[in-house]
Motif scaffolding. Structure first.
Motif, PDB file in Angstrom:
ATOM      1  N   LEU A   4       0.825  -1.202   0.000  1.00 17.54           N
ATOM      2  CA  LEU A   4       0.000   0.000   0.000  1.00 17.54           C
ATOM      3  C   LEU A   4       0.863   1.256   0.000  1.00 17.54           C
ATOM      4  N   THR A   5       1.966   1.217   0.742  1.00 19.43           N
ATOM      5  CA  THR A   5       2.878   2.369   0.748  1.00 19.43           C
ATOM      6  C   THR A   5       3.542   2.539  -0.605  1.00 19.43           C
ATOM      7  N   ILE A   6       3.930   1.451  -1.229  1.00 18.53           N
ATOM      8  CA  ILE A   6       4.544   1.513  -2.564  1.00 18.53           C
ATOM      9  C   ILE A   6       3.564   2.106  -3.572  1.00 18.53           C
ATOM     10  N   ILE A   7       2.304   1.685  -3.503  1.00 17.53           N
ATOM     11  CA  ILE A   7       1.287   2.236  -4.405  1.00 17.53           C
ATOM     12  C   ILE A   7       1.133   3.730  -4.175  1.00 17.53           C
ATOM     13  N   THR A   8       1.094   4.146  -2.919  1.00 14.72           N
ATOM     14  CA  THR A   8       0.967   5.563  -2.601  1.00 14.72           C
ATOM     15  C   THR A   8       2.133   6.369  -3.155  1.00 14.72           C
ATOM     16  N   SER A   9       3.329   5.782  -3.176  1.00 15.65           N
ATOM     17  CA  SER A   9       4.512   6.496  -3.656  1.00 15.65           C
ATOM     18  C   SER A   9       4.447   6.799  -5.144  1.00 15.65           C
ATOM     19  N   PHE A  10       3.523   6.164  -5.865  1.00 16.85           N
ATOM     20  CA  PHE A  10       3.366   6.421  -7.299  1.00 16.85           C
ATOM     21  C   PHE A  10       2.417   7.589  -7.568  1.00 16.85           C
ATOM     22  N   HIS A  11       1.807   8.148  -6.509  1.00 21.46           N
ATOM     23  CA  HIS A  11       0.808   9.198  -6.721  1.00 21.46           C
ATOM     24  C   HIS A  11       1.350  10.379  -7.522  1.00 21.46           C
ATOM     25  N   GLY A  12       2.444  10.962  -7.041  1.00 21.61           N
ATOM     26  CA  GLY A  12       2.956  12.175  -7.668  1.00 21.61           C
ATOM     27  C   GLY A  12       3.413  11.971  -9.090  1.00 21.61           C
ATOM     28  N   VAL A  13       4.167  10.909  -9.325  1.00 20.63           N
ATOM     29  CA  VAL A  13       4.676  10.678 -10.681  1.00 20.63           C
ATOM     30  C   VAL A  13       3.536  10.346 -11.640  1.00 20.63           C
ATOM     31  N   SER A  14       2.517   9.642 -11.160  1.00 22.98           N
ATOM     32  CA  SER A  14       1.357   9.356 -12.016  1.00 22.98           C
ATOM     33  C   SER A  14       0.619  10.635 -12.376  1.00 22.98           C
ATOM     34  N   ALA A  15       0.438  11.524 -11.385  1.00 26.53           N
ATOM     35  CA  ALA A  15      -0.240  12.788 -11.643  1.00 26.53           C
ATOM     36  C   ALA A  15       0.562  13.649 -12.603  1.00 26.53           C
ATOM     37  N   THR A  16       1.888  13.628 -12.489  1.00 21.29           N
ATOM     38  CA  THR A  16       2.738  14.426 -13.380  1.00 21.29           C
ATOM     39  C   THR A  16       2.669  13.904 -14.811  1.00 21.29           C
ATOM     40  N   ILE A  17       2.736  12.588 -14.966  1.00 20.36           N
ATOM     41  CA  ILE A  17       2.620  11.994 -16.309  1.00 20.36           C
ATOM     42  C   ILE A  17       1.271  12.333 -16.918  1.00 20.36           C
ATOM     43  N   LEU A  18       0.230  12.259 -16.107  1.00 23.25           N
ATOM     44  CA  LEU A  18      -1.108  12.579 -16.589  1.00 23.25           C
ATOM     45  C   LEU A  18      -1.195  14.043 -17.005  1.00 23.25           C
ATOM     46  N   MET A  19      -0.600  14.925 -16.221  1.00 24.25           N
ATOM     47  CA  MET A  19      -0.616  16.346 -16.552  1.00 24.25           C
ATOM     48  C   MET A  19       0.080  16.604 -17.888  1.00 24.25           C
ATOM     49  N   ILE A  20       1.233  15.985 -18.088  1.00 23.45           N
ATOM     50  CA  ILE A  20       1.973  16.174 -19.340  1.00 23.45           C
ATOM     51  C   ILE A  20       1.190  15.630 -20.521  1.00 23.45           C
ATOM     52  N   TYR A  21       0.539  14.500 -20.328  1.00 24.84           N
ATOM     53  CA  TYR A  21      -0.223  13.882 -21.417  1.00 24.84           C
ATOM     54  C   TYR A  21      -1.472  14.671 -21.765  1.00 24.84           C
ATOM     55  N   LEU A  22      -2.174  15.173 -20.766  1.00 18.32           N
ATOM     56  CA  LEU A  22      -3.462  15.825 -21.000  1.00 18.32           C
ATOM     57  C   LEU A  22      -3.326  17.259 -21.482  1.00 18.32           C
ATOM     58  N   GLN A  23      -2.278  17.962 -21.060  1.00 18.47           N
ATOM     59  CA  GLN A  23      -2.109  19.353 -21.465  1.00 18.47           C
ATOM     60  C   GLN A  23      -1.264  19.420 -22.737  1.00 18.47           C
ATOM     61  N   LYS A  24      -1.852  19.898 -23.820  1.00 18.44           N
ATOM     62  CA  LYS A  24      -1.186  19.896 -25.125  1.00 18.44           C
ATOM     63  C   LYS A  24       0.157  20.628 -25.125  1.00 18.44           C
ATOM     64  N   PRO A  25       0.290  21.805 -24.505  1.00 16.37           N
ATOM     65  CA  PRO A  25       1.594  22.469 -24.509  1.00 16.37           C
ATOM     66  C   PRO A  25       2.695  21.625 -23.869  1.00 16.37           C
ATOM     67  N   TYR A  26       2.350  20.905 -22.801  1.00 13.77           N
ATOM     68  CA  TYR A  26       3.340  20.068 -22.123  1.00 13.77           C
ATOM     69  C   TYR A  26       3.622  18.813 -22.952  1.00 13.77           C
ATOM     70  N   ARG A  27       2.591  18.292 -23.572  1.00 12.10           N
ATOM     71  CA  ARG A  27       2.771  17.112 -24.432  1.00 12.10           C
ATOM     72  C   ARG A  27       3.662  17.459 -25.626  1.00 12.10           C
ATOM     73  N   ASP A  28       3.437  18.632 -26.207  1.00 20.61           N
ATOM     74  CA  ASP A  28       4.275  19.077 -27.326  1.00 20.61           C
ATOM     75  C   ASP A  28       5.720  19.263 -26.879  1.00 20.61           C
ATOM     76  N   ALA A  29       5.915  19.807 -25.658  1.00 27.06           N
ATOM     77  CA  ALA A  29       7.268  19.996 -25.137  1.00 27.06           C
ATOM     78  C   ALA A  29       7.983  18.659 -24.966  1.00 27.06           C
ATOM     79  N   PHE A  30       7.236  17.639 -24.545  1.00 30.07           N
ATOM     80  CA  PHE A  30       7.816  16.300 -24.392  1.00 30.07           C
ATOM     81  C   PHE A  30       8.310  15.781 -25.734  1.00 30.07           C
ATOM     82  N   PHE A  31       7.488  15.924 -26.784  1.00 28.33           N
ATOM     83  CA  PHE A  31       7.877  15.429 -28.106  1.00 28.33           C
ATOM     84  C   PHE A  31       9.063  16.210 -28.662  1.00 28.33           C
TER      85      PHE A  31
END
Length: 333
Positions: free
Chosen positions: A279-306
């Motif tokens: 459960l602690t390991i799963i919780t530790s993925f919260h921030g990185v999952s939210a960051t990946i989601l933010m980059i994927y969902l926001q077009k300017p950030y997604r374009d910056a990644f590419f």
């Protein structure tokens, strides 16, 4: 079996260090996107996004690098396996810092949704006089929770450990030195049992309230401007609303569900070290999952990644599309 393998403190610590190594560059790139790739028309949400990114990353690093909490389920006790354990700093200090960070992450989520609601819909309404006291009150509650936990911590830790292992002799049985275990609370108290679930429930209600309110308001705005925008623009608005739902799902599933399940384990007096570590390991993925989601969902950030990682040319900005078209309309309402 998986749960048996991660029950060991050394294996558990190694997994968390690995997660830190993976999440660090992702968090740094997310912060770079928010600070330098946020379009001018999104500047009103820039600070709220960075605040959320900062606290999410801080929580991840607290769990995976600095604290690495190893709980003695079902006792209210545990120890630190991370960098803090290499110092002479008392365990209570990193424990309270991690606890406060854990409480400030959902507060930053509330602040982000409140920011979008305020900027898009009620900048000239009465809410502008209430929003700062509301946000300050949430921060005060998070701090007050940690203070209340601090005052419940027994002073005589050696005596407290003896009581804990008399009641739960199998707790932390894989820890070689029991003297490093820190006891947070002893005994049964109604207030202690309802304190954390009550705060979790309040935060969930606030997040859902602003998310639903924002979604309803955006749907109403899209209907009002329906005749003046293209079908493609309307579809982008629907995608934006779906993105909000996903941004709610991440903290709900990765923070609140494990926390609730861990509380349930303690209430049932279940000694399942491997499950608690998972459960602690799963919780530790919260921030990185939210960051990946933010980059994927926001077009300017997604374009910056590419551009950075896929060597693509910098895309042309479409001034009249999607989110920007809606915000431009709302800015003159």
């Amino acid at each position: 079996m998986l749960l048996d393998s991660i029950s060991s403190p050394s294996a558990y610590s190694s997994i968390l260090y690995t997660i830190f190594g993976i999440s660090l560059p992702i968090h740094l790139f997310g912060a770079y996107c928010v600070l330098y790739k946020t379009p001018v028309l999104m500047k009103s949400v820039k600070l709220a996004l960075f605040n959320l990114n900062f606290w999410a990353a801080t929580l991840d690093f607290s769990i995976t690098l600095f604290m690495q909490p190893y709980y003695c389920t079902p006792a209210n006790a545990g120890l630190s396996l991370g960098l803090w354990s290499w110092t002479s700093v008392p365990t209570i200090v990193p424990a309270l810092v991690t606890m406060l960070t854990f409480r400030l992450v959902p507060v930053s989520i509330i602040a982000m949704f409140e920011n979008r609601y305020f900027v898009l819909f009620v900048r000239k309404g009465a809410w502008r006089y209430v929003r700062y006291p509301f946000l300050i009150a949430n921060h005060i509650l998070a701090i007050a929770y940690c203070i209340s936990v601090y005052f419940d911590i027994p002073v005589d830790q050696e005596y407290s450990r003896r009581l804990v292992f008399q009641k739960f002799p199998q707790a932390c049985e894989l820890v070689a030195s029991k003297s490093i275990i820190f006891v947070v609370y002893i005994g049964e108290d109604y207030w202690v049992n309802i304190r954390e679930p009550s705060l979790n429930l309040m935060v969930m209600i606030e997040v859902l309230f602003f998310a639903v309110l924002l979604r309803v308001k955006m749907k109403q705005a899209v209907k009002i401007i329906q005749s003046s925008v293209s079908r493609d623009t309307l579809e982008k608005q629907k995608k934006f609303i779906r993105a909000l739902n996903l941004q709610i799902a991440i903290p709900m599933l990765i923070i609140f569900l494990p926390a609730t399940f861990a509380a349930f384990l303690g209430a049932q007096s279940s000694i399942q070290q491997g499950l608690d570590n998972l459960l602690t390991i799963i919780t530790s993925f919260h921030g990185v999952s939210a960051t990946i989601l933010m980059i994927y969902l926001q077009k300017p950030y997604r374009d910056a990644f590419f551009v950075v990682f896929c060597n693509r040319k910098k895309p042309m900005e479409l001034k009249g599309s999607g989110y920007f078209h809606l915000q431009s309309y709302l800015d003159v309402m």
